[in-house]
Every structure is written in C-alpha cells, then in structure tokens.
Write an enzyme that holds these catalytic residues in place. Sequence first.
Site, PDB file in Angstrom:
ATOM      1  N   SER A  43       0.841  -1.205   0.000  1.00 18.57           N
ATOM      2  CA  SER A  43       0.000   0.000   0.000  1.00 18.57           C
ATOM      3  C   SER A  43       0.873   1.251   0.000  1.00 18.57           C
ATOM      4  CB  SER A  43      -0.924   0.005   1.219  1.00 18.57           C
ATOM      5  OG  SER A  43      -1.797  -1.097   1.158  1.00 18.57           O
ATOM      6  N   SER A  84      -4.534   1.372   3.263  1.00 17.77           N
ATOM      7  CA  SER A  84      -4.265  -0.021   3.635  1.00 17.77           C
ATOM      8  C   SER A  84      -5.188  -0.899   2.818  1.00 17.77           C
ATOM      9  CB  SER A  84      -4.512  -0.254   5.125  1.00 17.77           C
ATOM     10  OG  SER A  84      -4.532  -1.640   5.394  1.00 17.77           O
ATOM     11  N   SER A  86      -5.844  -4.137   2.848  1.00 20.76           N
ATOM     12  CA  SER A  86      -6.691  -5.034   3.650  1.00 20.76           C
ATOM     13  C   SER A  86      -7.586  -4.258   4.600  1.00 20.76           C
ATOM     14  CB  SER A  86      -5.809  -5.979   4.475  1.00 20.76           C
ATOM     15  OG  SER A  86      -5.038  -5.214   5.397  1.00 20.76           O
ATOM     16  N   THR A  89      -4.184  -3.470   8.743  1.00 19.74           N
ATOM     17  CA  THR A  89      -2.767  -3.365   9.142  1.00 19.74           C
ATOM     18  C   THR A  89      -2.639  -2.413  10.323  1.00 19.74           C
ATOM     19  OG1 THR A  89      -2.088  -3.847   6.913  1.00 19.74           O
ATOM     20  CG2 THR A  89      -0.485  -2.705   8.279  1.00 19.74           C
ATOM     21  N   ARG A 136       0.038  -6.309  -2.697  1.00 18.72           N
ATOM     22  CA  ARG A 136       1.088  -5.992  -3.676  1.00 18.72           C
ATOM     23  C   ARG A 136       0.605  -6.187  -5.107  1.00 18.72           C
ATOM     24  NH1 ARG A 136       1.816 -10.711  -1.318  1.00 18.72           N
ATOM     25  NH2 ARG A 136       2.619 -12.569  -2.354  1.00 18.72           N
ATOM     26  N   GLU A 215       8.673 -11.057  -1.328  1.00 16.48           N
ATOM     27  CA  GLU A 215       7.337 -11.601  -1.054  1.00 16.48           C
ATOM     28  C   GLU A 215       6.913 -12.680  -2.049  1.00 16.48           C
ATOM     29  OE1 GLU A 215       4.288  -8.676   0.400  1.00 16.48           O
ATOM     30  OE2 GLU A 215       5.866  -7.237   0.003  1.00 16.48           O
ATOM     31  N   HIS A 231      29.382   5.605  -4.472  1.00 16.37           N
ATOM     32  CA  HIS A 231      30.182   6.361  -3.497  1.00 16.37           C
ATOM     33  C   HIS A 231      30.322   5.621  -2.172  1.00 16.37           C
ATOM     34  CE1 HIS A 231      30.469  10.064  -5.882  1.00 16.37           C
ATOM     35  NE2 HIS A 231      29.282   9.701  -6.341  1.00 16.37           N
ATOM     36  N   LYS A 323       1.699 -10.425  11.860  1.00 18.40           N
ATOM     37  CA  LYS A 323       0.534  -9.549  12.094  1.00 18.40           C
ATOM     38  C   LYS A 323      -0.374 -10.180  13.148  1.00 18.40           C
ATOM     39  CE  LYS A 323       0.197  -7.209   7.616  1.00 18.40           C
ATOM     40  NZ  LYS A 323      -0.612  -6.885   6.451  1.00 18.40           N
TER      41      LYS A 323
HETATM   42  C1  F6R Z   1       1.077  -8.223   0.750  1.00 16.34           C
HETATM   43  C2  F6R Z   1       1.865  -7.014   0.750  1.00 16.34           C
HETATM   44  C3  F6R Z   1       2.252  -6.437   2.061  1.00 16.34           C
HETATM   45  C4  F6R Z   1       1.139  -5.546   2.595  1.00 16.34           C
HETATM   46  C5  F6R Z   1       1.491  -5.000   3.966  1.00 16.34           C
HETATM   47  C6  F6R Z   1       0.448  -4.021   4.462  1.00 16.34           C
HETATM   48  O1  F6R Z   1       0.654  -8.531  -0.546  1.00 16.34           O
HETATM   49  O2  F6R Z   1       2.193  -6.490  -0.275  1.00 16.34           O
HETATM   50  O3  F6R Z   1       3.453  -5.718   1.892  1.00 16.34           O
HETATM   51  O4  F6R Z   1       0.893  -4.504   1.705  1.00 16.34           O
HETATM   52  O5  F6R Z   1       1.614  -6.046   4.892  1.00 16.34           O
HETATM   53  O6  F6R Z   1      -0.838  -4.540   4.340  1.00 16.34           O
HETATM   54  P1  F6R Z   1      -1.984  -3.641   3.735  1.00 16.34           P
HETATM   55  O7  F6R Z   1      -1.515  -3.203   2.400  1.00 16.34           O
HETATM   56  O8  F6R Z   1      -3.181  -4.512   3.674  1.00 16.34           O
HETATM   57  O9  F6R Z   1      -2.140  -2.510   4.697  1.00 16.34           O
END
Ligand code: F6R
Length: 331
Positions: A43, A84, A86, A89, A136, A215, A231, A323
């Site tokens: 994100s 975010s 999801s 996070t 991602r 990832e 450098h 998480k």
């Molecule tokens: C998983 C990914 C992770 C999430 C990260 C934050 O595909 O790319 O880097 O982006 O853990 O989660 P979000 O984006 O849901 O806040």
Amino acid sequence: MRQMVFGFPEQLLRAWTIGMQCHFNFKRKAGFDNVVIAGMGGSAIGGDVVRTVLGEETTLPVLVWRDYQLPPGVNRKTLVFVSSCSGNTEEALSAYEETKRCSGQVVVITSGGKLAAMAQGDRIPLVLVPGGMPPRASIGFMSVPMLAVLYHLGLCRSYEADVHEASRLIERRRQYWWREAKRSARFLFNRWPIIYSLSRLLDVAAYRWQCQFNENAKVLAHWGCLPEASHNEIMGFGSAATPAPVLFGLVDRSTHPRTILRWRQMLKLIRGAYTRARLVRSEGRLPLARLLGIIVVGDLISVALAEQRGVDPIAILKIEQLKHDLGRKKG
Ligand code: F6R
C-alpha cells in the site's frame, strides 16, 4: 500471481474510474499545501508511485509515511491519505487514530476491513477499492485513485491519458516481458539480486523489485541507487562473505549520461564480484507508464523466480503470522 500481474492493465483503468467517481465534500477544497500518505508494504508503494509521478511536474510536497504515528508538521493544510489494502494493518489503523488528533483532512483508501468500518463510522471520505487480491497485486488500486482525488481537488492535472498509456503499454508488452522474465530467473537461481535505479523516477521501482523478490520469490534482495551507490556500496563487492549477486540497473530516458558511464565503470571495477549484470530500460512516453511498466517487469521476474524455485508466489506466511502474533499482544 502471474495472472494478477497480467491483469494489471485492466486494474489501472478500473482504478482511475473508481477515483473519478469519488466526489468528496472537503471543507477546504484546493486549500491544501502538502500531502501525507500513511501506509505499509504494498500500500505504501502505491503512495510512492503517486509521490514520484507528481514530483515529475509539481512542487506539491508529498510524504509517504510508514509508521504508527503521523509525521510531525501535519496541519489543517495537510491532506492525509490513510492507505491499507486489507484495512487491517495495525500501523495504518494507528495512523488513522492519530489523524483524529491532527487537524488535517483525511481520506481513507482500502478494500474493507476495520479501516473501512472506522471511516464509515466517522464519516471520513472513503475510497473503496476491490478486495480479494494481495495488496502488492493491487498497486494500481492503491495509487491511481489518489491521483484522481488530487485532480478533483485541483492539486494536479488529470492523469487519465497517463493511466491509459500505462495500461496500453503493459498490455502490449506483458507476453514479451514474461518470456524475458523466465530467462532472468534462470540466472537468479541461488543468487542474490541487487537492483540499482539509475534515475530518481525509478527509485520506487527498484525498491518494489526488492519487495517482490522478497514476497513472491521468498529470497533476500537489495536495492540501491546510482550515482549514490558508487560512493559507498561499491566497496562491499568482492568480500568473500557475500555470494556473487546478479545486478539489474534500471534506466530511464531521464538518466544522466554520466550515470550510465558510472554504471559501466563500476562494473569494470567489481568484475568477478557479480554473476551477471543487466540494464533494464523503461518504456513508454509519460512518467507513469515508464514507472509502472518497469514495475511490472520486476513483478514478472519475481513470479518467474518463484515458479522456478517451486514456491507459492501468493503465500506470505511469515508476514501474516507476525501480524497475527502482534495483534494478540497489548501495548
Ligand atoms: C502483501 C503485501 C504487504 C502488505 C502490507 C500491508 O501482498 O504487499 O506488503 O501490503 O503487509 O498490508 P496492507 O496493504 O493490507 O495494509
């Protein structure tokens, strides 16, 4: 994951439409003088894309912030995106809570989760993007709608043509890039990839390549930028402790000719300390297409490497476990 990357051209167009359909009644329309984008991982990289593309032609300060707190200096003239994919996070949720203590105007971008519920409950402007894909793989949804919101606010021009160009470029080139990606992945097997960006437009792409190697392919990778790395980092090559890496140099039409010369001279100096070096040139006309195109090239290499290593490019068990574990701990 390969299918999701292949679906990126359609995602971009949809993302622009979603952003353009968001009409928010901001109290301080056009009264913002800086932007903060708070988020993590994929994100946050969406935020970096926005920052980079705007930085090509405006002086609007855009800060991408990856932490629990908001940066100092957020004030009533700040537009704060909390982003975010999801919506669950914890750093992003914490940043959202922090926005209540600052006077900036907040916009939330998410596909759902707690963040969407909180924004709805607090009547905060919400850009709801499609869910069901890993963050991602949703980088179009986590970047392009922000450009549309900023356009509505009069903070930038319309990026419609840019989004269409990027979409067309990726659609036209994806099959070829995939064939090349499989070739690159063969050299990467059991090697450490190092990605250097030879232009400030592509710094975020080099970082994105690293994250996608982490990832998708589940390997360590490293990114840096030239001329800076010549450098300092150059001194680390050739130490017996590091396996000979594969180097990628990301080049754009904006790359200074002396930076290419520097890359070549650097390779001469560290000969024997790397397995292979390859320059990857951005394609397309406008910065957004050049940046997103080269991001997709890296995405495909990471997926090809995952397939070659026999690992599932979608699974990110350690990230999810962390998480989950942290979610159970107070304090
Ligand atoms: C998983 C990914 C992770 C999430 C990260 C934050 O595909 O790319 O880097 O982006 O853990 O989660 P979000 O984006 O849901 O806040």
